[in-house]
Design a protein around this motif. Structure first.
Motif, PDB file in Angstrom:
ATOM      1  N   ALA A 148       0.960  -1.498   0.051  1.00  0.00           N
ATOM      2  CA  ALA A 148      -0.070   0.080   0.103  1.00  0.00           C
ATOM      3  C   ALA A 148       0.855   1.358   0.088  1.00  0.00           C
ATOM      4  CB  ALA A 148      -0.953  -0.123   1.424  1.00  0.00           C
ATOM      5  N   ARG A 149       2.244   1.269  -0.048  1.00  0.00           N
ATOM      6  CA  ARG A 149       2.810   2.281   0.031  1.00  0.00           C
ATOM      7  C   ARG A 149       2.751   3.003  -1.277  1.00  0.00           C
ATOM      8  NH1 ARG A 149       8.203  -0.604   2.260  1.00  0.00           N
ATOM      9  NH2 ARG A 149       7.713  -0.404   4.325  1.00  0.00           N
ATOM     10  N   PRO A 150       2.513   4.321  -1.361  1.00  0.00           N
ATOM     11  CA  PRO A 150       2.312   5.052  -2.676  1.00  0.00           C
ATOM     12  C   PRO A 150       3.437   4.970  -3.776  1.00  0.00           C
ATOM     13  CG  PRO A 150       2.129   6.510  -0.819  1.00  0.00           C
ATOM     14  CD  PRO A 150       2.592   5.283  -0.132  1.00  0.00           C
ATOM     15  N   ALA A 151       4.803   4.585  -3.205  1.00  0.00           N
ATOM     16  CA  ALA A 151       5.925   4.555  -4.095  1.00  0.00           C
ATOM     17  C   ALA A 151       5.609   3.145  -5.056  1.00  0.00           C
ATOM     18  CB  ALA A 151       7.121   4.710  -3.699  1.00  0.00           C
ATOM     19  N   ASN A 152       4.922   2.253  -4.142  1.00  0.00           N
ATOM     20  CA  ASN A 152       4.976   0.912  -4.884  1.00  0.00           C
ATOM     21  C   ASN A 152       3.951   0.664  -5.578  1.00  0.00           C
ATOM     22  OD1 ASN A 152       7.086   0.069  -3.245  1.00  0.00           O
ATOM     23  ND2 ASN A 152       6.151  -1.035  -1.732  1.00  0.00           N
ATOM     24  N   ILE A 153       2.654   1.431  -5.248  1.00  0.00           N
ATOM     25  CA  ILE A 153       1.447   1.680  -6.039  1.00  0.00           C
ATOM     26  C   ILE A 153       1.881   2.138  -7.181  1.00  0.00           C
ATOM     27  CG2 ILE A 153      -0.801   2.817  -6.338  1.00  0.00           C
ATOM     28  CD1 ILE A 153      -1.212   2.265  -3.295  1.00  0.00           C
ATOM     29  N   ALA A 154       2.762   3.323  -7.107  1.00  0.00           N
ATOM     30  CA  ALA A 154       2.784   4.121  -8.447  1.00  0.00           C
ATOM     31  C   ALA A 154       3.580   3.222  -9.436  1.00  0.00           C
ATOM     32  CB  ALA A 154       3.638   5.304  -8.071  1.00  0.00           C
ATOM     33  N   ARG A 155       4.792   2.569  -8.843  1.00  0.00           N
ATOM     34  CA  ARG A 155       5.504   1.703  -9.457  1.00  0.00           C
ATOM     35  C   ARG A 155       4.766   0.594 -10.330  1.00  0.00           C
ATOM     36  NH1 ARG A 155       8.766   0.112  -5.715  1.00  0.00           N
ATOM     37  NH2 ARG A 155       9.563   1.920  -5.628  1.00  0.00           N
ATOM     38  N   ARG A 156       3.567  -0.153  -9.661  1.00  0.00           N
ATOM     39  CA  ARG A 156       3.089  -1.011 -10.581  1.00  0.00           C
ATOM     40  C   ARG A 156       2.135  -0.446 -11.347  1.00  0.00           C
ATOM     41  NH1 ARG A 156       1.874  -2.804  -4.982  1.00  0.00           N
ATOM     42  NH2 ARG A 156       0.181  -1.746  -4.923  1.00  0.00           N
ATOM     43  N   GLN A 157       1.560   0.777 -11.127  1.00  0.00           N
ATOM     44  CA  GLN A 157       0.815   1.483 -12.035  1.00  0.00           C
ATOM     45  C   GLN A 157       1.585   1.687 -13.350  1.00  0.00           C
ATOM     46  OE1 GLN A 157      -2.618   1.474 -12.151  1.00  0.00           O
ATOM     47  NE2 GLN A 157      -2.461   0.335 -10.088  1.00  0.00           N
ATOM     48  N   VAL A 158       2.811   2.236 -13.185  1.00  0.00           N
ATOM     49  CA  VAL A 158       3.662   2.574 -14.395  1.00  0.00           C
ATOM     50  C   VAL A 158       3.924   1.511 -15.154  1.00  0.00           C
ATOM     51  CG1 VAL A 158       5.841   3.388 -15.074  1.00  0.00           C
ATOM     52  CG2 VAL A 158       4.612   4.717 -13.313  1.00  0.00           C
ATOM     53  N   ALA A 159       4.257   0.268 -14.580  1.00  0.00           N
ATOM     54  CA  ALA A 159       4.495  -0.951 -15.149  1.00  0.00           C
ATOM     55  C   ALA A 159       3.369  -1.506 -15.984  1.00  0.00           C
ATOM     56  CB  ALA A 159       5.036  -2.060 -14.202  1.00  0.00           C
ATOM     57  N   LYS A 160       2.162  -1.510 -15.541  1.00  0.00           N
ATOM     58  CA  LYS A 160       0.956  -1.626 -16.095  1.00  0.00           C
ATOM     59  C   LYS A 160       0.576  -0.687 -17.569  1.00  0.00           C
ATOM     60  CE  LYS A 160      -1.856  -3.689 -12.464  1.00  0.00           C
ATOM     61  NZ  LYS A 160      -3.165  -3.342 -11.652  1.00  0.00           N
ATOM     62  N   ALA A 161       1.004   0.609 -17.411  1.00  0.00           N
ATOM     63  CA  ALA A 161       0.840   1.361 -18.431  1.00  0.00           C
ATOM     64  C   ALA A 161       1.814   1.090 -19.533  1.00  0.00           C
ATOM     65  CB  ALA A 161       0.895   2.877 -17.757  1.00  0.00           C
ATOM     66  N   LYS A 162       3.069   0.724 -19.123  1.00  0.00           N
ATOM     67  CA  LYS A 162       3.959   0.422 -20.290  1.00  0.00           C
ATOM     68  C   LYS A 162       3.564  -0.950 -20.945  1.00  0.00           C
ATOM     69  CE  LYS A 162       8.076   2.576 -18.033  1.00  0.00           C
ATOM     70  NZ  LYS A 162       9.377   2.237 -17.375  1.00  0.00           N
ATOM     71  N   GLU A 163       3.286  -1.787 -20.103  1.00  0.00           N
ATOM     72  CA  GLU A 163       2.787  -3.089 -20.783  1.00  0.00           C
ATOM     73  C   GLU A 163       1.619  -2.815 -21.506  1.00  0.00           C
ATOM     74  OE1 GLU A 163       0.462  -7.028 -18.979  1.00  0.00           O
ATOM     75  OE2 GLU A 163       1.825  -6.145 -17.665  1.00  0.00           O
ATOM     76  N   ARG A 164       0.645  -2.241 -21.213  1.00  0.00           N
ATOM     77  CA  ARG A 164      -0.749  -1.749 -21.901  1.00  0.00           C
ATOM     78  C   ARG A 164      -0.230  -1.102 -23.354  1.00  0.00           C
ATOM     79  NH1 ARG A 164      -4.240  -0.120 -17.213  1.00  0.00           N
ATOM     80  NH2 ARG A 164      -4.904  -2.244 -16.348  1.00  0.00           N
ATOM     81  N   GLY A 165       0.612  -0.098 -23.140  1.00  0.00           N
ATOM     82  CA  GLY A 165       1.147   0.645 -24.316  1.00  0.00           C
ATOM     83  C   GLY A 165       1.970  -0.131 -25.455  1.00  0.00           C
ATOM     84  N   THR A 166       2.855  -1.112 -24.679  1.00  0.00           N
ATOM     85  CA  THR A 166       3.542  -2.180 -25.638  1.00  0.00           C
ATOM     86  C   THR A 166       2.688  -2.892 -26.411  1.00  0.00           C
ATOM     87  OG1 THR A 166       5.391  -1.950 -23.959  1.00  0.00           O
ATOM     88  CG2 THR A 166       5.226  -3.936 -25.550  1.00  0.00           C
ATOM     89  N   ARG A 167       1.424  -3.558 -25.600  1.00  0.00           N
ATOM     90  CA  ARG A 167       0.578  -4.259 -26.233  1.00  0.00           C
ATOM     91  C   ARG A 167      -0.283  -3.513 -27.721  1.00  0.00           C
ATOM     92  NH1 ARG A 167      -2.971  -5.906 -22.251  1.00  0.00           N
ATOM     93  NH2 ARG A 167      -4.217  -4.433 -22.811  1.00  0.00           N
ATOM     94  N   ILE A 168      -0.600  -2.292 -27.324  1.00  0.00           N
ATOM     95  CA  ILE A 168      -1.341  -1.667 -28.119  1.00  0.00           C
ATOM     96  C   ILE A 168      -0.401  -1.293 -29.293  1.00  0.00           C
ATOM     97  CG2 ILE A 168      -2.367   0.732 -28.646  1.00  0.00           C
ATOM     98  CD1 ILE A 168      -3.283   0.457 -25.697  1.00  0.00           C
ATOM     99  N   LEU A 169       0.784  -0.751 -29.063  1.00  0.00           N
ATOM    100  CA  LEU A 169       1.879  -0.485 -30.185  1.00  0.00           C
ATOM    101  C   LEU A 169       1.952  -2.048 -30.832  1.00  0.00           C
ATOM    102  CD1 LEU A 169       3.646   1.337 -31.318  1.00  0.00           C
ATOM    103  CD2 LEU A 169       5.502   0.507 -29.901  1.00  0.00           C
ATOM    104  N   ASP A 170       2.288  -3.078 -30.386  1.00  0.00           N
ATOM    105  CA  ASP A 170       2.510  -4.167 -31.120  1.00  0.00           C
ATOM    106  C   ASP A 170       1.067  -4.600 -31.921  1.00  0.00           C
ATOM    107  OD1 ASP A 170       4.909  -4.568 -30.074  1.00  0.00           O
ATOM    108  OD2 ASP A 170       4.072  -6.109 -28.670  1.00  0.00           O
TER     109      ASP A 170
END
Length: 132
Positions: free
Chosen positions: A37-59
């Motif tokens: 629940a630490r904000p830094a960990n939540i932000a890190r997970r959200q950034v990773a998800k956004a990158k993953e989704r962006g990569t999938r959409i780009l592919d």
């Protein structure tokens, strides 16, 4: 009633040991929740998800433009295992892809023509703007 029926099934020491085990388990669970629940960990997970989704959409976009690759058929959420700790927004999505065939030559010619028209238009606009 026999004497065995009235005796407790667990001794006080056994009950206390079980209580101590449960308290340790709960403390570990709370520690895990605190880390997740630490904000830094939540932000890190959200950034990773956004990158993953962006990569999938780009592919997927690249596959549509180039004509190869795969197309997404369906996606669905995977429910976590019973008893696992899940922080809101940590859902897992499973996506099924299907291989696509090549685009017909007519579509490739059309795409090349549209690309050429756009390129000529951009060059003409840039030249005209530079003259003014």
């Amino acid at each position: 009633m026999t004497a065995g029926d009235t005796e407790p099934r667990q001794t006080a020491a056994e009950i206390q040991a079980e209580i101590d085990r449960e308290q340790r388990r709960l403390a570990e669970t709370l520690d895990e929740l605190g880390v997740q629940a630490r904000p830094a960990n939540i932000a890190r997970r959200q950034v990773a998800k956004a990158k993953e989704r962006g990569t999938r959409i780009l592919d997927e976009a690249r596959a549509l433009v180039v004509g190869g690759g795969a197309v997404r058929v369906e996606s669905h959420l995977v429910h976590p295992e019973e008893g696992s700790i899940v922080v809101k927004g940590d859902d897992k999505v499973v996506t099924t892809y299907q291989s696509r065939g090549q685009l017909p030559p007519e579509a490739l010619i059309l795409a090349a023509g549209v690309g050429t028209v756009i390129a000529v238009g951009v060059v003409a606009w840039a030249v005209r703007r530079k003259r003014k």
